[in-house]
Design a protein around this motif. Structure first.
Motif, PDB file in Angstrom:
ATOM      1  N   TYR A  95      -7.060   2.865   1.820  1.00 24.38           N
ATOM      2  CA  TYR A  95      -7.406   1.476   2.139  1.00 24.38           C
ATOM      3  C   TYR A  95      -7.896   1.350   3.579  1.00 24.38           C
ATOM      4  O   TYR A  95      -8.962   0.768   3.841  1.00 24.38           O
ATOM      5  CB  TYR A  95      -6.194   0.588   1.910  1.00 24.38           C
ATOM      6  CG  TYR A  95      -6.402  -0.875   2.236  1.00 24.38           C
ATOM      7  CD1 TYR A  95      -7.116  -1.704   1.379  1.00 24.38           C
ATOM      8  CD2 TYR A  95      -5.879  -1.432   3.397  1.00 24.38           C
ATOM      9  CE1 TYR A  95      -7.308  -3.053   1.667  1.00 24.38           C
ATOM     10  CE2 TYR A  95      -6.069  -2.772   3.700  1.00 24.38           C
ATOM     11  CZ  TYR A  95      -6.781  -3.582   2.834  1.00 24.38           C
ATOM     12  OH  TYR A  95      -6.966  -4.912   3.139  1.00 24.38           O
ATOM     13  N   ALA A 153       0.824  -1.214   0.000  1.00 25.40           N
ATOM     14  CA  ALA A 153       0.000   0.000   0.000  1.00 25.40           C
ATOM     15  C   ALA A 153       0.854   1.259   0.000  1.00 25.40           C
ATOM     16  O   ALA A 153       0.489   2.274  -0.609  1.00 25.40           O
ATOM     17  CB  ALA A 153      -0.935   0.000   1.207  1.00 25.40           C
ATOM     18  N   THR A 191     -12.650   1.564  -3.886  1.00 24.75           N
ATOM     19  CA  THR A 191     -12.332   0.753  -2.703  1.00 24.75           C
ATOM     20  C   THR A 191     -13.574   0.519  -1.857  1.00 24.75           C
ATOM     21  O   THR A 191     -13.838  -0.613  -1.415  1.00 24.75           O
ATOM     22  CB  THR A 191     -11.238   1.439  -1.871  1.00 24.75           C
ATOM     23  OG1 THR A 191     -10.083   1.640  -2.689  1.00 24.75           O
ATOM     24  CG2 THR A 191     -10.857   0.589  -0.672  1.00 24.75           C
ATOM     25  N   THR A 242      -7.963  -4.431  -1.910  1.00 27.65           N
ATOM     26  CA  THR A 242      -9.318  -4.792  -1.481  1.00 27.65           C
ATOM     27  C   THR A 242      -9.765  -6.099  -2.117  1.00 27.65           C
ATOM     28  O   THR A 242     -10.354  -6.963  -1.456  1.00 27.65           O
ATOM     29  CB  THR A 242     -10.294  -3.661  -1.847  1.00 27.65           C
ATOM     30  OG1 THR A 242      -9.862  -2.447  -1.221  1.00 27.65           O
ATOM     31  CG2 THR A 242     -11.695  -3.978  -1.394  1.00 27.65           C
ATOM     32  N   ALA A 259      -5.088   0.671  -3.862  1.00 26.87           N
ATOM     33  CA  ALA A 259      -6.050   0.368  -2.788  1.00 26.87           C
ATOM     34  C   ALA A 259      -7.151  -0.577  -3.263  1.00 26.87           C
ATOM     35  O   ALA A 259      -7.463  -1.551  -2.571  1.00 26.87           O
ATOM     36  CB  ALA A 259      -6.639   1.666  -2.220  1.00 26.87           C
TER      37      ALA A 259
END
Length: 554
Positions: free
Chosen positions: A297, A281, A384, A446, A442
């Motif tokens: 995130y 990330a 996200t 996910t 992000a």
């Protein structure tokens, strides 16, 4: 021999009632946490500037869980309860030994971590942070880590003192103390906004000055300290006075440690996988100014996990004593019955919420994060937020199945399943992040999370079903068919309203986004409740009746 069966409706209502009490405290705590998260985005944005602080401030909790969380929960807490019941002094001496030993261990670990802050951050930050152009940002992250890493000690002591209180029947303080931390964090962020204003322009990708680091770093740590200090007066009220003891030999910790080995390994595997996720990330915003990373995130994750935090965790906490009692008496059919009923209740809330997320994600992002420095990043949250619903559903199934394994004391099985979950999460995260642009970091993480818990839910459900001789699967399938019909109707109606209302496909103001979100949500809820009555979805109507009953008594 099995005890007389309790009528299903009675069991469900008792579980829901107990869950509602716990959910109240959790709701207040979560709401204050969401205010903190929204202010953080408003002050720092979601780009590299925000990730410098957010990642550094996440490290203490990660390291506490990795180094001591599993030991505390799997080893020390059961011993505390045992000593209270069996020791002549009601566990007084043993509890003093545990607190002393934990304080020494956490103190030494915390000092070492502060000194090793550059190494700690090198593990968590993507290799792109080694670019000389990001040297100042990297230095800021290390400075923040030094301010925040003392939290490891205070996190650990908070959990331990809280469990001492829980063992003595005082559950409230540990539930409500985190609110103080959130209130302090909110105050610090408000002062930050007043003193420095929201991040703008090139500042959104730049480092922090010393004054800003001091305010945010120390302010964050002060909140964790306050969280612990609030618990201390309750120890005396619970009849316990701490006196240091260093006679650690012969306390029985070795035996309990061996029993808790699989749970400790479970925690380690989980945190190693999460470390990889944080590292991946961190690369999005570092590689591109429009990259999405850990701030988006983690903020989206916190928001979407509302049903889990309020309902699923409360349900799981309420049913665990009953599951353990049935398992102890080898009443496996009753274990399966309680788990199956609880799973349906949880899914009755989680499934409609997950299906609605893609419809209201733009409004949700605008209302929660569309302030200050976050106003320019609202669109970055939408993918996200939309995708997290998938992971929420499968994680709910997995989480509740693990409660069944814990009641059977099959922690080795839990560890092995979690190894598969973590392996899939890491593999999918690496593949997806490398296959996408920094702007999609992000959302890629996910999807990796969802893939991991699809595997976890399938494995945990399948294995537990075999161990228990069934999990009322035909009933679950019939329930899911009716739920799909109800959710399709409610989400379809919500989507129609979203398209017809002013602001569809645009970037509405916060006020318009709030009005749109409220209208879409109300239509979705109304159609869902109507469909639940028509399709006789008792799981939904029971939740509604419980909430209505609670509200009528307030």
């Amino acid at each position: 021999m099995s005890r007389a069966a309790t009528p299903p409706g009675t069991t469900d209502s008792r579980i829901l009632s107990a869950s509602a009490v716990m959910a109240a405290g959790t709701t207040v705590s979560r709401l204050s946490g969401y205010v903190r998260s929204a202010l953080l985005v408003a002050a720092l944005g979601t780009s590299l500037h925000a990730d410098v602080f957010t990642i550094a401030n996440t490290v203490p909790n990660m390291l506490y869980i990795l180094l001591a969380g599993g030991v505390f929960n799997a080893v020390l807490v059961p011993q505390l309860v045992r000593s209270m019941k069996e020791d002549p002094d009601g566990g007084e001496a043993y509890t003093n030994r545990v607190i002393t030993l934990a304080a020494l261990f956490l103190g030494v670990v915390t000092v070492v971590l502060v000194l090793a802050a550059p190494f700690v951050m090198s593990v968590l930050l993507d290799s792109s942070w080694s670019d000389p152009a990001l040297a100042e940002q990297r230095d800021s992250a290390i400075d923040f880590a030094r301010y925040c890493l003392p939290q490891v000690f205070f996190y650990g002591m908070f959990v331990l003192v809280g469990q001492v209180l829980n063992a003595r029947g005082r559950f409230g303080p540990m539930m409500w103390a985190p609110i103080a931390n959130n209130v302090i964090a909110v105050g610090v962020l408000l002062v930050y906004l007043l003193a420095f204003g929201p991040a703008e322009g090139v500042e959104r990708s730049g480092p922090f000055t010393g004054g800003r680091e001091l305010l945010l770093g120390l302010g964050s740590t002060v909140g964790i300290v306050a969280q612990l200090l609030i618990l201390l007066p309750y120890l005396r009220r619970a009849g316990f006075t701490y006196r240091p003891r260093f006679d650690f030999r012969g306390t029985g910790l070795g035996h309990t440690l061996r029993l808790g080995t699989w749970t400790v390994l479970f925690v380690i595997v989980n945190q190693v996988a999460y470390t990889v996720v944080v590292r991946l990330a961190s690369g999005g915003p570092a590689e591109s100014t429009d990259g999405t990373g850990y701030t988006i995130y983690s903020s989206s994750f916190l928001l979407v996990m509302v049903p889990h935090a309020i309902l699923t965790v409360s349900l799981a906490t309420a049913i665990l004593p009953r599951l353990s009692a049935h398992a102890r008496d080898h009443e496996y059919a009753d274990v399966a019955g309680v788990l199956a009923s609880t799973l349906r209740t949880a899914l009755a809330v989680v499934l409609p919420f997950a299906a609605l997320l893609p419809v209201v994600a733009p409004e949700l992002a605008t209302v929660v994060f569309g302030y200050g420095a976050g106003a320019a990043d609202v669109e970055s949250f939408v993918p996200t937020l939309s995708l997290l619903g998938i992971g929420l559903v499968v994680f709910t199934v997995h989480y509740l199945m693990l409660r069944g394994f814990y009641s059977l004391e099959q922690t080795r099985t839990v560890f092995l399943i979690q190894c598969a979950v973590s392996a899939v999460n890491v593999l999918a995260a690496v593949v997806l992040v490398r296959a996408t642009s920094p702007a999609d970091t992000a959302p890629a993480l996910t999807l990796a999370y969802a893939a991991a818990y699809v595997v976890g839910a399938a494995l945990s459900y399948g294995v537990l079903r075999g161990r228990l001789g069934g999990l009322h699967t035909p009933t679950l399938v019939r329930f899911l068919v009716r739920m799909v019909l109800a959710v399709t109707a409610s989400t379809g109606a919500a989507l129609a309203v979203a398209v017809l209302l002013p602001g569809w496909g645009e970037e509405p103001s916060r006020l318009l986004a709030l009005a749109r979100g409220a209208a879409i949500g109300l239509v979705d809820l109304g159609v869902l409740l109507l469909a639940a009555r028509v399709l006789r979805l008792r799981e939904i109507t029971s939740v509604v009746d419980t909430v209505r009953g609670r509200l009528s008594r307030t």
